[in-house]
Scaffold this active site. Structure first.
Site, mmCIF file in Angstrom:
data_model
loop_
_atom_site.group_PDB
_atom_site.id
_atom_site.type_symbol
_atom_site.label_atom_id
_atom_site.label_comp_id
_atom_site.label_asym_id
_atom_site.label_seq_id
_atom_site.Cartn_x
_atom_site.Cartn_y
_atom_site.Cartn_z
ATOM 1 N N CYS A 1 0.871 -1.181 0.000
ATOM 2 C CA CYS A 1 0.000 0.000 0.000
ATOM 3 C C CYS A 1 0.905 1.226 0.000
ATOM 4 O O CYS A 1 2.119 1.116 -0.158
ATOM 5 C CB CYS A 1 -0.956 -0.008 1.192
ATOM 6 N N THR A 2 0.343 2.402 0.191
ATOM 7 C CA THR A 2 1.123 3.634 0.047
ATOM 8 C C THR A 2 2.243 3.750 1.074
ATOM 9 O O THR A 2 3.406 3.942 0.729
ATOM 10 C CB THR A 2 0.202 4.867 0.146
#
Length: 295
Positions: A178-179
């Site tokens: 994810c980020t």
């Protein structure tokens, strides 16, 4: 002439039990009130999460305060922006610091952390299932080579996607990203709870990967969507070329910007058919105010 980096941007989180979240929220609100910061800090019984920006001195002061409060195992990374990436600072009390909607225990059963170099080695194996845990509009801006896009609009939808698409594959090796890493703390915990054994996630997320891995050695394709005024960042965490549709939130590439359906602040090819003429008129008025410096 390059624009100087006036703002330091800090992305941080830590899962750590908080005995009195309201008191922590109030204390952080008071501490940050005069620092000139912008962005969001979230406080919940399970820990803290946030992305904030400000002067070098203000970010250092906040970081030092969080360490003093006991958050000594934070996933913490910095980047820079020439402009304020947020309008104001919000310090909020929440039930979860990232909302999955089902109970999991990241401190007890999260997946195995991988450094960026280890990530490259594992995900090069075609038998490994690589899962992008982000929302579909984030994936639009960029993702890892060969990654599966669940096509979700909210992290709350992820448990249902796992049930529908990963059930029966408990023996497979699963790599998630994810980020910044926080969503994977919960998504890998979810899979471990469901009986998956070989579950991995990219420590520090895409942001740390882009910070550490040179473009020539990268398995990343495109840019990384970020939830601030920069819209996207590239390798080295330099501000990207992305622009956001302020009607629907989608990141737009050059093809999107050239579309006849694109009108800055009003619509794009992803949402032009979903809003009414009255809504578009309101969006135009908002954009005029923004252009005139009234917003």
């Amino acid at each position: 002439m390059s624009v100087p980096h006036r703002y330091t941007v800090a992305a941080l989180y830590e899962f750590r039990p908080v005995a009195d979240p309201a008191a922590l929220r109030n204390g952080l609100h008071e501490f940050t009130r005069n620092l000139g910061l912008c962005g969001t800090l979230l406080v919940a019984p399970e820990g803290i999460n946030g992305t904030v920006a400000g002067s070098r001195e203000a970010i250092t002061a906040l970081h030092s305060q969080l360490l003093a409060l006991g958050f000594t195992a934070m996933e913490y990374k910095e980047s820079h922006s020439p402009h304020a990436p947020f309008k104001r600072l919000k310090v909020r009390l929440k039930r979860e610091i990232v909302t999955l909607g089902v109970p999991v225990e990241p401190l007890r059963q999260a997946g195995t952390y991988l450094s960026p170099a280890e990530w490259n080695a594992l995900t090069a194996d075609p038998d490994v299932i690589v899962v992008d845990t982000r929302n579909r509009y984030e994936v639009q801006a960029g993702t890892f080579e060969g990654a599966v896009d669940p096509g979700i609009d909210s992290f709350r939808e992820f448990p249902a996607w796992v049930e529908q698409h990963l059930s029966g594959q408990e023996g497979k090796r699963i790599a998630m990203f994810c980020t910044g890493g926080i969503r994977c703390e919960k998504s890998t915990s979810l899979l471990r709870e469901k009986g998956f054994q070989d579950v991995y996630h990219l420590q520090g997320g895409i942001l740390r990967y882009l910070e550490e891995v040179p473009a020539a050695q990268s398995r990343w394709q495109g840019e990384c969507f970020v939830f601030d005024g920069r819209v996207t960042v590239g390798h080295g965490l330099t501000p990207g070329a992305g622009e956001m549709c302020h009607s629907c939130g989608w990141p737009l590439d050059q093809k999107d910007l050239a579309s006849p359906l694109f009108e800055r602040g009003v619509s794009c090819a992803h949402c032009a058919d979903t809003t009414t003429p009255a809504q578009k008129a309101a969006f135009r008025d908002r954009q005029r105010q923004y252009d005139g410096g009234l917003l």
